[in-house]
Write a protein that holds these residues in place. Sequence first.
Motif, mmCIF file in Angstrom:
data_model
loop_
_atom_site.group_PDB
_atom_site.id
_atom_site.type_symbol
_atom_site.label_atom_id
_atom_site.label_comp_id
_atom_site.label_asym_id
_atom_site.label_seq_id
_atom_site.Cartn_x
_atom_site.Cartn_y
_atom_site.Cartn_z
ATOM 1 N N VAL A 123 -6.745 -1.418 1.828
ATOM 2 C CA VAL A 123 -6.589 0.023 1.636
ATOM 3 C C VAL A 123 -6.712 0.438 0.172
ATOM 4 C CG1 VAL A 123 -5.037 1.991 1.957
ATOM 5 C CG2 VAL A 123 -5.193 0.210 3.715
ATOM 6 N N THR A 124 -6.018 -0.265 -0.731
ATOM 7 C CA THR A 124 -6.042 0.184 -2.136
ATOM 8 C C THR A 124 -7.387 -0.068 -2.801
ATOM 9 O OG1 THR A 124 -5.234 -1.885 -3.149
ATOM 10 C CG2 THR A 124 -3.573 -0.339 -2.302
ATOM 11 N N TYR A 125 -8.272 -0.830 -2.151
ATOM 12 C CA TYR A 125 -9.619 -1.048 -2.685
ATOM 13 C C TYR A 125 -10.618 -0.016 -2.169
ATOM 14 C CZ TYR A 125 -8.715 -5.456 -5.110
ATOM 15 O OH TYR A 125 -8.268 -6.410 -6.005
ATOM 16 N N ARG A 126 -10.179 0.915 -1.334
ATOM 17 C CA ARG A 126 -11.080 1.943 -0.831
ATOM 18 C C ARG A 126 -11.345 2.990 -1.919
ATOM 19 N NH1 ARG A 126 -9.670 3.005 5.582
ATOM 20 N NH2 ARG A 126 -9.183 0.835 6.107
ATOM 21 N N PRO A 127 -12.493 3.655 -1.831
ATOM 22 C CA PRO A 127 -12.791 4.706 -2.814
ATOM 23 C C PRO A 127 -11.773 5.844 -2.769
ATOM 24 C CG PRO A 127 -14.738 4.110 -1.538
ATOM 25 C CD PRO A 127 -13.574 3.456 -0.861
ATOM 26 N N SER A 138 8.894 2.644 -9.341
ATOM 27 C CA SER A 138 8.134 2.528 -8.101
ATOM 28 C C SER A 138 6.739 3.099 -8.337
ATOM 29 C CB SER A 138 8.848 3.262 -6.958
ATOM 30 O OG SER A 138 8.178 3.046 -5.729
ATOM 31 N N VAL A 139 5.953 3.231 -7.276
ATOM 32 C CA VAL A 139 4.601 3.786 -7.380
ATOM 33 C C VAL A 139 4.371 4.779 -6.239
ATOM 34 C CG1 VAL A 139 3.573 1.791 -8.545
ATOM 35 C CG2 VAL A 139 3.634 1.856 -6.040
ATOM 36 N N ARG A 140 3.369 5.631 -6.434
ATOM 37 C CA ARG A 140 2.934 6.549 -5.388
ATOM 38 C C ARG A 140 1.411 6.498 -5.313
ATOM 39 N NH1 ARG A 140 7.485 5.945 -4.901
ATOM 40 N NH2 ARG A 140 9.195 7.461 -4.855
ATOM 41 N N PHE A 141 0.867 6.801 -4.138
ATOM 42 C CA PHE A 141 -0.568 6.752 -3.925
ATOM 43 C C PHE A 141 -1.041 8.044 -3.265
ATOM 44 C CE2 PHE A 141 0.921 2.365 -3.769
ATOM 45 C CZ PHE A 141 0.016 1.706 -4.593
ATOM 46 N N ILE A 142 -2.304 8.355 -3.491
ATOM 47 C CA ILE A 142 -2.941 9.453 -2.780
ATOM 48 C C ILE A 142 -4.451 9.244 -2.813
ATOM 49 C CG2 ILE A 142 -3.197 11.005 -4.780
ATOM 50 C CD1 ILE A 142 -2.436 13.322 -2.864
ATOM 51 N N PHE A 143 -5.102 9.618 -1.717
ATOM 52 C CA PHE A 143 -6.562 9.625 -1.692
ATOM 53 C C PHE A 143 -7.022 11.058 -1.943
ATOM 54 C CE2 PHE A 143 -5.679 5.731 0.549
ATOM 55 C CZ PHE A 143 -6.758 4.898 0.224
ATOM 56 N N SER A 144 -7.971 11.213 -2.845
ATOM 57 C CA SER A 144 -8.418 12.557 -3.204
ATOM 58 C C SER A 144 -9.850 12.525 -3.717
ATOM 59 C CB SER A 144 -7.501 13.152 -4.273
ATOM 60 O OG SER A 144 -7.924 14.452 -4.643
ATOM 61 N N ALA A 145 -10.610 13.589 -3.399
ATOM 62 C CA ALA A 145 -11.997 13.686 -3.850
ATOM 63 C C ALA A 145 -12.068 13.986 -5.339
ATOM 64 C CB ALA A 145 -12.729 14.763 -3.055
ATOM 65 N N PRO A 156 0.604 9.964 -15.176
ATOM 66 C CA PRO A 156 -0.688 10.545 -14.763
ATOM 67 C C PRO A 156 -1.380 9.666 -13.715
ATOM 68 C CG PRO A 156 -0.453 10.654 -17.141
ATOM 69 C CD PRO A 156 0.702 9.834 -16.650
ATOM 70 N N TRP A 157 -2.067 10.313 -12.792
ATOM 71 C CA TRP A 157 -2.772 9.580 -11.743
ATOM 72 C C TRP A 157 -3.895 8.727 -12.336
ATOM 73 C CZ3 TRP A 157 -0.768 9.307 -7.076
ATOM 74 C CH2 TRP A 157 0.019 10.346 -6.574
ATOM 75 N N VAL A 158 -4.045 7.526 -11.806
ATOM 76 C CA VAL A 158 -5.110 6.615 -12.221
ATOM 77 C C VAL A 158 -5.929 6.238 -10.981
ATOM 78 C CG1 VAL A 158 -5.655 4.359 -13.191
ATOM 79 C CG2 VAL A 158 -3.728 5.661 -14.101
ATOM 80 N N LEU A 159 -7.258 6.348 -11.114
ATOM 81 C CA LEU A 159 -8.133 5.943 -10.014
ATOM 82 C C LEU A 159 -8.216 4.412 -10.011
ATOM 83 C CD1 LEU A 159 -10.052 6.894 -7.744
ATOM 84 C CD2 LEU A 159 -11.902 6.853 -9.429
ATOM 85 N N LEU A 160 -7.747 3.792 -8.971
ATOM 86 C CA LEU A 160 -7.673 2.323 -8.944
ATOM 87 C C LEU A 160 -9.048 1.675 -9.065
ATOM 88 C CD1 LEU A 160 -4.914 1.656 -6.235
ATOM 89 C CD2 LEU A 160 -4.783 1.210 -8.681
ATOM 90 N N GLU A 161 -10.047 2.323 -8.541
ATOM 91 C CA GLU A 161 -11.407 1.792 -8.632
ATOM 92 C C GLU A 161 -11.821 1.620 -10.097
ATOM 93 O OE1 GLU A 161 -15.768 2.869 -6.634
ATOM 94 O OE2 GLU A 161 -14.096 4.289 -6.534
ATOM 95 N N ASN A 162 -11.506 2.629 -10.919
ATOM 96 C CA ASN A 162 -11.836 2.568 -12.346
ATOM 97 C C ASN A 162 -10.966 1.554 -13.070
ATOM 98 O OD1 ASN A 162 -13.725 4.547 -11.906
ATOM 99 N ND2 ASN A 162 -12.480 6.225 -12.744
ATOM 100 N N LEU A 163 -9.692 1.526 -12.721
ATOM 101 C CA LEU A 163 -8.764 0.617 -13.382
ATOM 102 C C LEU A 163 -9.174 -0.836 -13.148
ATOM 103 C CD1 LEU A 163 -6.132 0.227 -14.978
ATOM 104 C CD2 LEU A 163 -4.885 0.336 -12.804
ATOM 105 N N ARG A 164 -9.506 -1.171 -11.920
ATOM 106 C CA ARG A 164 -9.904 -2.544 -11.610
ATOM 107 C C ARG A 164 -11.235 -2.908 -12.273
ATOM 108 N NH1 ARG A 164 -7.640 -1.528 -6.052
ATOM 109 N NH2 ARG A 164 -5.777 -2.833 -5.875
ATOM 110 N N ASP A 172 -2.927 -9.684 -11.078
ATOM 111 C CA ASP A 172 -1.614 -9.205 -11.527
ATOM 112 C C ASP A 172 -1.349 -7.788 -11.042
ATOM 113 O OD1 ASP A 172 -1.120 -11.588 -12.781
ATOM 114 O OD2 ASP A 172 -1.641 -10.896 -14.792
ATOM 115 N N LEU A 173 -2.368 -6.946 -11.074
ATOM 116 C CA LEU A 173 -2.225 -5.577 -10.584
ATOM 117 C C LEU A 173 -1.907 -5.591 -9.093
ATOM 118 C CD1 LEU A 173 -2.427 -2.498 -10.828
ATOM 119 C CD2 LEU A 173 -4.908 -2.716 -10.464
ATOM 120 N N ASP A 174 -2.654 -6.388 -8.337
ATOM 121 C CA ASP A 174 -2.416 -6.463 -6.895
ATOM 122 C C ASP A 174 -1.017 -6.983 -6.589
ATOM 123 O OD1 ASP A 174 -4.961 -5.550 -6.608
ATOM 124 O OD2 ASP A 174 -5.814 -7.441 -5.918
#
Length: 508
Positions: A123-127, A138-145, A156-164, A172-174
């Motif tokens: 899931v966290t590897y999805r766009p 803790s952490v929070r997640f959201i999918f957004s265009a 501030p929100w970080v796009l996981l795709e860019n971070l990885r 370590d992130l995972d």
Amino acid sequence: MTVQLQQRPHVAGVWLLLCYLTGAWSIPDPRHREALIQLEAFMQTGGQMVLTEAEQQLDALLFKMKQEETARAEFPPAVHFFKARDLIRTSPIFKLLQKMPKGGALHVHDFSMVDVDWLVQNVTYRPHCYMCGTDNQSVRFIFSAQTPRPLSHCSPWVLLENLRAKMVNSTDLDDSITHNLTLFTSRDPEVVYPTQDVVWEKFEQAFLAVWGLVTYAPVFRDYFYQGLTQFYVDNVMYLELRALLPEVYELDGSTHSRAWTLKTYQDVTRQFTTNHPDFLGVRVIATIHRGVNASVMAGAVEEAMELKKSFPDFMAGFDLVGREDRGRPLWYFRDALSLPAEKGITLPYFFHAGETDLEGTDVDQNLLDALLLNTSRIGHGFALLHHPVAKDLSRKKGVAVEVCPISNQVLKLVKDLRNHPAAALMSESHPVVISSDDPAMFGASGLSYDFYEAFVGFGGIKSHIGSLKQLAMNSIRYSSLESEQQEKALGLWQRRWQKFVSKWTFSK
């Protein structure tokens, strides 16, 4: 004498009692001792089962396995599950239980069904998946265009795709994300979670972290299908799901109604049963957090009545969730919970009650109030032994206790599972079903781990294959299925059980 007792132990028990009261013997007689032992064995869960020759052979094998298990340097039920999990995985009994048809899982929560590794890797590897870190670690997640609006008390929100993409290795992130989605820890759990307050805080934060991932519409469907797959692989053939019925969201931020959510559960279930014809299906128990006020509860009950009307065969009923010790007691909501009866509408209840060790408090009265409000089953019922009236009433009314051994241990109600109140309930064949509550949160999966703890921990050496058989059958008999559906389910389960017994005894 012994043969007579095995055939009709209730008659022999009366005879023994009369002998004792009239002073018919004064010197202990080995026959009388054997009669008492047989009578106690008859009274336990599964004690009245008449075993086939194949079942007797498997029972002898199980007895030998149990003897070896109790001789281990570390006895798994006496150890915190986080430490015991690897020990359990090496157990021959556990491997047998994984293959055993277990009937139904009647107490499972919606967003703790699936292994956390699946969430992280799938899931966290999805766009379009964004993450932020909260002030309380803790952490929070959201999918957004597009970049989401800032969230209070979060970085501030970080796009996981860019971070990885910036990382050479994202392990370590995972691992860090995984840590936030489960209570399981490789450290000493007694040190990490010294009190109930600490472990419940982490428990609730983990649910909030999971929330943004699983309430995204494409993930929501996939998550539920994956959850059914994991229970099916563990030889569970039916599920009753406690579900908050969230307003599931799309990538553009739009949300769906609770009726849409319930229909999606139904559609995914139909797809799964089409692909797996020997899976009996799912029924949903709609839930609301017990921390709400009376007005919100009344609205939730009204909505539940409408949903039950719209989905009469799929929605089983209604329940309250959340930490019982910190939430409002059932009696506080009595007016709201009485609405269905006042309107002549059937809305079965499946109340969490007695998940506490705070004896004598308002919360501790939830068991009695649950029965007054005609609950169909009791969720957890850990405090039931302290309420003899509730215990007697639940037995007479056929209200089963949904026992979740690992949950009760991890959330610090009991340390050594041999001391769990359900051990006493099973010794007198009180209506009990075994379930797993929130397996993903505890580093477990399916139902086999909890069956292991119940069979080896609660029952000790004296529980046998009849106990396992009875527990599996209980999960169907005390389900919300109609009588005709139960008979069909029991027939299917019985065929699978016979195949399991024959295969296991033949292979040995």
